[in-house]
Design a protein around this motif. Structure first.
Motif, PDB file in Angstrom:
ATOM      1  N   MET A  66       0.984  -1.199   0.358  1.00  0.00           N
ATOM      2  CA  MET A  66      -0.030   0.062  -0.620  1.00  0.00           C
ATOM      3  C   MET A  66       0.868   1.104   0.003  1.00  0.00           C
ATOM      4  SD  MET A  66      -3.213  -0.777  -0.085  1.00  0.00           S
ATOM      5  CE  MET A  66      -4.061   1.113   1.140  1.00  0.00           C
ATOM      6  N   SER A  67       2.012   1.150  -0.824  1.00  0.00           N
ATOM      7  CA  SER A  67       2.811   2.419  -0.104  1.00  0.00           C
ATOM      8  C   SER A  67       3.366   3.055  -1.805  1.00  0.00           C
ATOM      9  CB  SER A  67       4.237   2.210   0.449  1.00  0.00           C
ATOM     10  OG  SER A  67       5.237   3.056  -0.488  1.00  0.00           O
ATOM     11  N   PHE A  68       2.878   4.319  -1.608  1.00  0.00           N
ATOM     12  CA  PHE A  68       2.890   5.215  -3.143  1.00  0.00           C
ATOM     13  C   PHE A  68       4.074   5.291  -3.165  1.00  0.00           C
ATOM     14  CE2 PHE A  68      -0.612   7.776  -1.381  1.00  0.00           C
ATOM     15  CZ  PHE A  68      -1.843   7.825  -2.619  1.00  0.00           C
ATOM     16  N   SER A  69       5.338   4.290  -2.271  1.00  0.00           N
ATOM     17  CA  SER A  69       7.031   4.503  -3.635  1.00  0.00           C
ATOM     18  C   SER A  69       7.440   3.088  -2.875  1.00  0.00           C
ATOM     19  CB  SER A  69       7.305   5.558  -3.725  1.00  0.00           C
ATOM     20  OG  SER A  69       8.466   5.266  -3.850  1.00  0.00           O
ATOM     21  N   ARG A  70       6.502   2.181  -2.367  1.00  0.00           N
ATOM     22  CA  ARG A  70       8.269   1.243  -2.369  1.00  0.00           C
ATOM     23  C   ARG A  70       9.766   0.866  -2.154  1.00  0.00           C
ATOM     24  NH1 ARG A  70       4.776  -2.640  -4.536  1.00  0.00           N
ATOM     25  NH2 ARG A  70       6.261  -3.493  -5.779  1.00  0.00           N
ATOM     26  N   ASP A  71       9.935   1.545  -3.267  1.00  0.00           N
ATOM     27  CA  ASP A  71      10.795   1.735  -3.665  1.00  0.00           C
ATOM     28  C   ASP A  71      11.606   2.515  -3.670  1.00  0.00           C
ATOM     29  OD1 ASP A  71      12.135  -1.147  -2.963  1.00  0.00           O
ATOM     30  OD2 ASP A  71      10.650  -1.259  -4.855  1.00  0.00           O
ATOM     31  N   PRO A  72      12.483   4.433  -3.196  1.00  0.00           N
ATOM     32  CA  PRO A  72      12.677   5.363  -3.643  1.00  0.00           C
ATOM     33  C   PRO A  72      13.486   5.648  -4.805  1.00  0.00           C
ATOM     34  CG  PRO A  72      13.355   4.884  -1.656  1.00  0.00           C
ATOM     35  CD  PRO A  72      12.805   3.897  -2.180  1.00  0.00           C
ATOM     36  N   ALA A 126      13.980   3.186  -7.188  1.00  0.00           N
ATOM     37  CA  ALA A 126      13.608   2.515  -8.431  1.00  0.00           C
ATOM     38  C   ALA A 126      13.015   4.129  -8.896  1.00  0.00           C
ATOM     39  CB  ALA A 126      13.238   1.596  -8.196  1.00  0.00           C
ATOM     40  N   ASP A 127      11.521   4.231  -8.655  1.00  0.00           N
ATOM     41  CA  ASP A 127      10.602   5.363  -8.793  1.00  0.00           C
ATOM     42  C   ASP A 127      11.431   7.104  -9.156  1.00  0.00           C
ATOM     43  OD1 ASP A 127       8.670   3.029  -8.062  1.00  0.00           O
ATOM     44  OD2 ASP A 127       8.724   4.153  -6.674  1.00  0.00           O
ATOM     45  N   GLY A 138       2.747  10.433  -7.336  1.00  0.00           N
ATOM     46  CA  GLY A 138       2.307   8.997  -7.291  1.00  0.00           C
ATOM     47  C   GLY A 138       3.797   8.301  -6.932  1.00  0.00           C
ATOM     48  N   HIS A 139       5.227   8.612  -7.681  1.00  0.00           N
ATOM     49  CA  HIS A 139       6.114   7.513  -7.656  1.00  0.00           C
ATOM     50  C   HIS A 139       6.590   8.066  -6.012  1.00  0.00           C
ATOM     51  CE1 HIS A 139       5.811   6.368 -10.879  1.00  0.00           C
ATOM     52  NE2 HIS A 139       6.145   7.787 -12.097  1.00  0.00           N
ATOM     53  N   GLY A 140       7.172   9.360  -5.811  1.00  0.00           N
ATOM     54  CA  GLY A 140       8.437   9.790  -4.577  1.00  0.00           C
ATOM     55  C   GLY A 140      10.014   9.463  -5.281  1.00  0.00           C
ATOM     56  N   GLY A 141      10.227  10.338  -4.670  1.00  0.00           N
ATOM     57  CA  GLY A 141      11.870   9.901  -4.249  1.00  0.00           C
ATOM     58  C   GLY A 141      12.403  10.268  -3.100  1.00  0.00           C
ATOM     59  N   GLY A 142      12.356   9.509  -2.351  1.00  0.00           N
ATOM     60  CA  GLY A 142      13.038  10.182  -0.467  1.00  0.00           C
ATOM     61  C   GLY A 142      13.730  10.439  -0.882  1.00  0.00           C
TER      62      GLY A 142
END
Lengths: 74, 381
Positions: free
Chosen positions: A38-44, A46-47, A66-70
Motif C-alpha cells: 500500500m505504499s505510494f513508493s516502495r522503492d525510492p 527505482a521510482d 504518486g512516485h516519490g523519490g524520498g
C-alpha cells in the motif's frame, strides 16, 4: 467576490484544527494500510529513476507525488 | 566539429524531483535501508546506463540521513544529433545528501544535490516540513527548493550562462478508509536564465515561399528567459479484498509557454506465494506544443522565440511496465532485517504529432520506442 465570507470560512476552518478530531479509521483498523504493497513508493531509487526518465523526455514537470523519490535522487 | 547536439540538460530538472515527499509518513523516521541499482535506457538512438547507490541510516530516535550516488553514461545518436551534429558520449554524475529531523508529529528535511557533466553543473538546495494530524490520518507537507545552474558549451569555450530554478511544493496524504489512501500534490516551478540548449537549431525553409526547395539547420534556437509552471496530481491506492492493491493517478500540468499536459496511470500490485510481489502498470501522457515551437519555420527571424525541441512539440506516449520483487530471507539474516532482489522492465512508445523525421527527404512524422530496465537489490537493517 465576498472576501469577508471567505475570511470567516477560513477562520472557522483553521479554528477547527484546534478541536479534537476523532480518527474515523482506528489504529487497530490500519493493518491493510501498513502493508508494504500500500505504499505510494516502495522503492525510492527505482521510482525516482522512472520520474527522471519522464522529466527528461516530456515537457511537464512537478507533482510526481504518486512516485516519490524520498532521497531526492533521480 | 559539433560533438554534443540536442541533449536535454539533466541538471536543470533536479528541483522538481527534490521535493517529492518521503515514503514514510510524518512522525515516523524513514526505514534504514541501502539500495544498489543498475539502470538502462535504450530508445531513439540514445543509450543511457549506469549505477545508483543509496544508503539511509538513522539514530532510531530523531535523525535519519541519506546519501545517493548516481551516474548516467550517455551514448547519443538521437535524431537531432544525426540531423545537426555528430554522435557523442557523455557522463553525468550526481551526489545527493539529506537529513531528516523528527519532533513529535513534525518531520523536517534538508537536502543538497550536485549534478556534474562536462557542459552543465547544477547545485540544488531544498527544505521541507511535514506535519501529521487528525490521529495520523492526514499528513501535510510544504517544501521549497532552489537550484543554481552553470551552462557552458563543448564547442565554444567562451560560452558561459546561468539559470536559476525555484520549486514550491504542497502535498497532502490522506487516509480515506481502512483500505483507501489518497495523495494530492501541487508544484509551482519558476525558471530564470538560460533555459535552452546551446547546440540545438531550428529547421528553416531554404526558400520562404517554396517548401519544396528544402530546408537548413543554420539558425540557433531562441527561448524565453523565464518559465513558470503549475502541476497538480491526485493518486489513490486501494487494498483489494484479497491481498493485492490497485493504484490510479492523474496529473494536470500547465505553463506560461502554453504547454498543457495530462497523464493518467494505473497499476496493480499482487503478492505471489509468500515472498514474491509482481506489479503491472500502464501510463498515458499527452501534451500540447509550446507557443514558440514549430517543426519548420519559413524565415530565420520569423519570431522572437523559436524552438524545435521535440519535448516542446505536441505528442503523446504510452508506457507498459512490469516489476518482479523477491524477498530473500524469510526471517532476516544476521544484521539484516530483510533483503529483496528486483527487476523492472518498461516499454515506452513515443508518437509525435508535429515533429518530423528530417533525415528523410519527405520528412514523415516521427515516433520511436524505448526500453527501460532496472535491476536492483535492497537491504533493510
Amino acid at each position: 467576490m465576498n472576501y469577508r465570507g471567505v475570511l470567516i470560512a477560513l477562520t472557522l476552518f483553521l479554528l477547527g484544527g484546534c478541536s479534537q478530531v476523532e480518527p474515523w479509521v482506528k489504529p487497530y483498523e490500519r493493518a491493510h494500510l501498513a502493508d508494504p504493497i500500500m505504499s505510494f513508493s516502495r522503492d525510492p531509487v527505482a521510482d525516482g529513476y522512472i520520474s527522471h526518465i519522464y522529466q527528461v523526455r516530456e515537457g511537464a514537470r512537478g507533482a510526481e507525488g504518486g512516485h516519490g523519490g524520498g532521497c531526492g535522487c533521480n | 566539429m559539433v560533438v554534443g547536439v540536442t541533449r536535454r540538460h539533466l541538471g536543470a530538472i533536479l528541483p522538481a524531483l527534490f521535493l517529492v515527499s518521503h515514503t514514510a509518513p510524518a512522525g515516523v523516521l524513514p526505514e534504514d535501508r541501502a539500495d544498489a541499482m543498475y539502470h538502462s535506457y535504450d530508445g531513439g538512438g540514445v543509450e543511457v546506463d549506469g549505477p545508483s547507490y543509496l544508503v539511509r541510516k538513522g539514530d532510531g530516535k530523531r535523525f535519519s540521513a541519506s546519501a545517493n550516488y548516481y551516474v548516467d553514461s550517455i551514448s547519443s545518436a538521437s535524431i537531432d544529433v544525426l540531423t545537426q551534429g555528430s554522435p557523442y558520449n557523455e557522463q553525468r554524475t550526481q551526489w545527493t545528501g539529506s537529513v531528516d529531523y523528527i519532533h513529535a508529529d513534525t518531520t523536517m528535511t534538508a537536502g543538497y544535490s550536485n549534478s556534474d557533466e562536462s557542459d552543465y553543473q547544477s547545485d540544488t538546495y531544498s527544505f521541507s516540513i511535514s506535519q501529521a494530524m487528525f490521529g495520523d490520518l492526514t499528513t501535510v507537507t510544504l517544501g521549497y527548493s532552489y537550484g543554481d545552474d552553470d551552462v557552458s558549451s563543448n564547442v565554444d569555450s567562451s560560452f558561459e550562462r546561468s539559470a536559476e530554478h525555484r520549486n514550491y511544493h504542497v502535498s497532502l496524504t490522506q487516509v480515506l478508509t481502512k483500505n483507501l489512501l489518497l495523495s494530492l500534490n501541487y508544484d509551482a516551478i519558476t525558471d530564470e536564465g538560460y533555459l535552452q540548449n546551446p547546440y540545438r537549431r531550428v529547421r528553416v525553409q531554404n526558400d520562404p515561399l517554396d517548401p519544396s526547395a528544402g530546408w537548413n539547420f543554420n539558425t540557433p534556437e531562441t527561448y524565453p528567459n523565464t518559465r513558470t509552471s503549475n502541476a497538480v496530481s491526485a493518486n489513490f491506492i486501494y487494498y483489494l479484498p484479497y491481498r493485492a492493491a490497485v493504484k490510479a493517478g492523474y496529473r494536470y500540468y500547465t505553463d506560461d509557454w502554453d504547454i498543457d499536459a495530462h497523464n493518467v496511470e494505473v497499476g496493480y500490485v499482487h503478492p505471489l506465494w509468500d515472498r514474491w510481489i509482481v506489479e503491472f502498470n500502464y501510463r498515458y501522457y499527452q501534451q500540447d506544443q509550446a507557443d514558440f515551437y514549430s517543426d519548420l519555420f519559413q524565415f530565420p527571424d520569423q519570431q522572437n522565440f523559436m524552438a524545435r525541441d521535440k519535448e516542446l512539440s505536441k505528442f503523446k506516449d504510452h508506457t507498459l511496465g512490469v516489476m518482479l520483487s523477491y524477498d530473500v530471507f524469510e526471517n532476516g539474516w544476521g544484521y539484516l532485517d530483510r533483503a529483496t532482489l528486483n527487476v523492472k522492465y518498461s516499454r515506452i512508445w513515443f508518437d509525435y504529432d508535429n515533429y518530423s523525421d528530417a533525415r528523410q527527404a519527405n520528412a514523415p512524422g516521427y515516433d520511436f520506442t524505448a526500453d527501460v530496465l532496472q535491476l536492483f537489490a535492497s537491504v533493510w537493517y
